[in-house]
Scaffold this motif. Structure first.
Motif, PDB file in Angstrom:
ATOM      1  N   ALA A  98      21.813  41.510  26.427  1.00  0.00           N
ATOM      2  CA  ALA A  98      22.767  42.271  27.049  1.00  0.00           C
ATOM      3  C   ALA A  98      23.984  41.253  27.385  1.00  0.00           C
ATOM      4  CB  ALA A  98      22.476  43.126  28.045  1.00  0.00           C
ATOM      5  N   SER A  99      25.162  41.740  27.395  1.00  0.00           N
ATOM      6  CA  SER A  99      26.218  40.511  27.834  1.00  0.00           C
ATOM      7  C   SER A  99      27.199  41.360  28.500  1.00  0.00           C
ATOM      8  CB  SER A  99      26.644  39.780  26.764  1.00  0.00           C
ATOM      9  OG  SER A  99      27.164  40.585  25.736  1.00  0.00           O
ATOM     10  N   PHE A 100      28.232  40.619  29.454  1.00  0.00           N
ATOM     11  CA  PHE A 100      29.563  41.096  29.913  1.00  0.00           C
ATOM     12  C   PHE A 100      30.640  39.838  29.462  1.00  0.00           C
ATOM     13  CE2 PHE A 100      32.599  40.091  33.137  1.00  0.00           C
ATOM     14  CZ  PHE A 100      33.420  41.218  33.051  1.00  0.00           C
ATOM     15  N   ALA A 101      31.502  40.281  28.958  1.00  0.00           N
ATOM     16  CA  ALA A 101      32.761  39.458  28.681  1.00  0.00           C
ATOM     17  C   ALA A 101      34.070  39.901  28.963  1.00  0.00           C
ATOM     18  CB  ALA A 101      32.772  39.057  27.171  1.00  0.00           C
ATOM     19  N   SER A 102      34.884  38.969  29.491  1.00  0.00           N
ATOM     20  CA  SER A 102      36.083  39.371  30.057  1.00  0.00           C
ATOM     21  C   SER A 102      37.240  38.361  29.140  1.00  0.00           C
ATOM     22  CB  SER A 102      36.463  38.917  31.419  1.00  0.00           C
ATOM     23  OG  SER A 102      37.663  39.032  31.707  1.00  0.00           O
ATOM     24  N   TYR A 103      38.339  39.101  28.491  1.00  0.00           N
ATOM     25  CA  TYR A 103      39.257  38.326  27.916  1.00  0.00           C
ATOM     26  C   TYR A 103      40.795  38.732  28.462  1.00  0.00           C
ATOM     27  CZ  TYR A 103      35.760  38.045  24.096  1.00  0.00           C
ATOM     28  OH  TYR A 103      34.717  37.594  23.534  1.00  0.00           O
ATOM     29  N   LYS A 104      41.147  37.999  29.169  1.00  0.00           N
ATOM     30  CA  LYS A 104      42.447  38.005  29.991  1.00  0.00           C
ATOM     31  C   LYS A 104      43.466  37.444  29.149  1.00  0.00           C
ATOM     32  CE  LYS A 104      44.864  37.676  34.367  1.00  0.00           C
ATOM     33  NZ  LYS A 104      44.643  37.160  35.840  1.00  0.00           N
ATOM     34  N   VAL A 105      44.203  37.967  28.214  1.00  0.00           N
ATOM     35  CA  VAL A 105      45.218  37.495  27.499  1.00  0.00           C
ATOM     36  C   VAL A 105      46.713  37.497  27.905  1.00  0.00           C
ATOM     37  CG1 VAL A 105      46.206  37.400  24.919  1.00  0.00           C
ATOM     38  CG2 VAL A 105      43.611  38.046  25.610  1.00  0.00           C
ATOM     39  N   SER A 106      47.319  36.495  28.029  1.00  0.00           N
ATOM     40  CA  SER A 106      48.589  36.532  28.292  1.00  0.00           C
ATOM     41  C   SER A 106      49.524  37.362  27.537  1.00  0.00           C
ATOM     42  CB  SER A 106      49.288  35.007  28.359  1.00  0.00           C
ATOM     43  OG  SER A 106      50.769  35.041  28.757  1.00  0.00           O
ATOM     44  N   GLY A 107      50.359  38.387  28.225  1.00  0.00           N
ATOM     45  CA  GLY A 107      51.287  39.261  27.584  1.00  0.00           C
ATOM     46  C   GLY A 107      50.713  40.378  26.555  1.00  0.00           C
ATOM     47  N   SER A 108      49.121  40.505  26.788  1.00  0.00           N
ATOM     48  CA  SER A 108      48.531  41.439  26.120  1.00  0.00           C
ATOM     49  C   SER A 108      47.463  42.325  27.130  1.00  0.00           C
ATOM     50  CB  SER A 108      47.747  40.836  24.995  1.00  0.00           C
ATOM     51  OG  SER A 108      47.068  41.919  24.113  1.00  0.00           O
ATOM     52  N   PHE A 109      46.365  42.595  26.488  1.00  0.00           N
ATOM     53  CA  PHE A 109      45.330  43.089  27.439  1.00  0.00           C
ATOM     54  C   PHE A 109      44.551  42.399  28.121  1.00  0.00           C
ATOM     55  CE2 PHE A 109      44.740  47.019  23.826  1.00  0.00           C
ATOM     56  CZ  PHE A 109      45.963  47.513  24.222  1.00  0.00           C
ATOM     57  N   SER A 110      43.941  42.834  29.250  1.00  0.00           N
ATOM     58  CA  SER A 110      42.999  42.333  30.076  1.00  0.00           C
ATOM     59  C   SER A 110      41.748  43.088  29.927  1.00  0.00           C
ATOM     60  CB  SER A 110      43.465  41.987  31.758  1.00  0.00           C
ATOM     61  OG  SER A 110      42.506  41.478  32.272  1.00  0.00           O
ATOM     62  N   SER A 111      41.156  42.781  28.980  1.00  0.00           N
ATOM     63  CA  SER A 111      39.753  43.438  28.564  1.00  0.00           C
ATOM     64  C   SER A 111      38.545  43.114  29.142  1.00  0.00           C
ATOM     65  CB  SER A 111      39.792  43.510  27.018  1.00  0.00           C
ATOM     66  OG  SER A 111      40.977  44.104  26.631  1.00  0.00           O
TER      67      SER A 111
END
Length: 360
Positions: free
Chosen positions: A255-268
């Motif tokens: 099980a995992s949690f990940a965060s992708y905060k992308v400049s000018g796009s989604f913060s998923s």
């Protein structure tokens, strides 16, 4: 006559010396050629039209890397004595479908190209390499980061090859101490007068006792710099990852949690989990589900799920079959396969891939 004789003796001496040195080098070092070839038949019930953003209809195609990236490489080590070893790796992505470059940064040896030193004190590498963040994502994926229906699709969809293939990088990985191991990486942007441009750094700390794995990692990268490649590897983003896995004999759950905060796009945010089970030593089945949501707009979200099975015909050759489904809402465009279906359309798409994989 004397001069000719002297040259003959000199050449013999040089030849003997070279043979002796070659014998020493052979005894202390080794070089290995290795590789993986993977090709599959892909079907999807919907296909994204990149020009209109709409559904272009069903597709059926032969693709490269249906379950794992096709690649070949050279790796070697040299024993320097006292427990110290020199190492290198040159690894290229290739496409079985057309003979061109495969999953990489788009360059020859665009997957990995580094030299390093390794001892009981740890390992130092310099050059193009995988980030600690990406390696953590790989360890926490229940489907081994398959190129179809896994967290690899969400990763590449979010930031392309950034964090996977890091140019101009220096890293250190510690030895395992009571089950703990840490890694840090720093990639220099290389732009004169602007050290922040293209700068990337990542770290990971995990604990693994053979049964329980707990892993935490982060990545921070800036755009720009001199490390520009045909496939984008300097997307401006900040990533975090936390997860765990546990083995019950032949069954492993993750099980995992990940965060992708992308400049000018989604913060998923990405929440994932699944399991892998060896029914027999030659039959492996696994499955996983990932829910992705945009923190800035919750109407943008997707659910990706897939199951797959692999049968080992030998130590080197296996056949596989995988089935996946993805449901996209809002502006989310999660796909099913890195090759052939990386981006998806709104609504539900079903897909499958069957193929063969060979190691050498």
């Amino acid at each position: 006559m004397v001069k000719t004789e002297w040259f003959a003796k000199r050449n013999i001496a040089v030849g003997v010396t070279m043979v002796l040195f070659a014998g020493v080098a052979h005894a202390q070092s080794n070089v290995t050629l290795y590789g993986l070839l993977d090709s599959g038949l892909l079907y999807t019930s919907k296909t994204l039209n990149s020009a209109t953003g709409q559904n272009a209809g069903k597709q059926f195609s032969l693709i490269d890397s249906g379950s794992a990236p096709s690649q070949f490489g050279l790796q070697g080590t040299e024993d320097l004595g006292g427990g110290l070893k020199a190492e290198f790796k040159l690894e290229s992505g290739i496409s079985v479908a057309n003979g061109g470059f495969g999953i990489s940064n788009g360059n020859l040896f665009g997957r990995q190209a580094y030299v390093g030193l390794k001892s009981d004190l740890g390992e130092v590498k310099a050059g193009l390499q995988l980030s600690p963040f990406f390696l953590a994502a790989y360890r926490l994926d229940p489907r081994g980061m398959s190129t179809f229906g896994s967290s690899a699709i969400i990763y590449v969809d979010s930031v392309a090859a950034t964090g996977v293939f890091n140019s101009n990088a220096v890293s250190y990985t510690s030895p395992v101490i009571y089950g703990f191991q840490g890694s840090v990486m720093y990639a220099l942007g290389g732009e004169a007068g602007n050290f922040a441009a293209g700068r990337q750094y990542s770290a990971d700390l995990h604990y693994d006792n053979g049964t329980l794995l707990i892993d935490a990692a982060f990545y921070n990268g800036n755009s720009g710099g001199t490390g520009q490649t045909p496939i984008p590897t300097t997307v401006d983003f900040f990533g975090r990852m936390l997860g765990a896995s546990y083995k019950f004999g032949s069954l492993t759950v993750k099980a995992s949690f990940a965060s992708y905060k992308v400049s000018g796009s989604f913060s998923s945010n990405v929440y994932g989990g699944g399991a892998d089970y060896y029914i027999t030593p030659t039959i492996d089945v696994n499955g996983g589900v990932w829910y992705t949501t945009d923190r800035n707009d919750s109407s943008n979200h997707s659910v990706l799920g897939a199951v797959g099975g692999q049968y080992l015909l030998s130590r080197q050759t296996s056949v596989y079959a995988q089935v996946g489904i993805v449901n996209n809402h809002g502006k989310m465009d999660t796909g099913l396969s890195i090759d052939g279906a990386l981006y998806g359309t709104t609504g539900t798409t079903v897909g499958t891939v069957v193929g063969i994989r060979h190691l050498f």
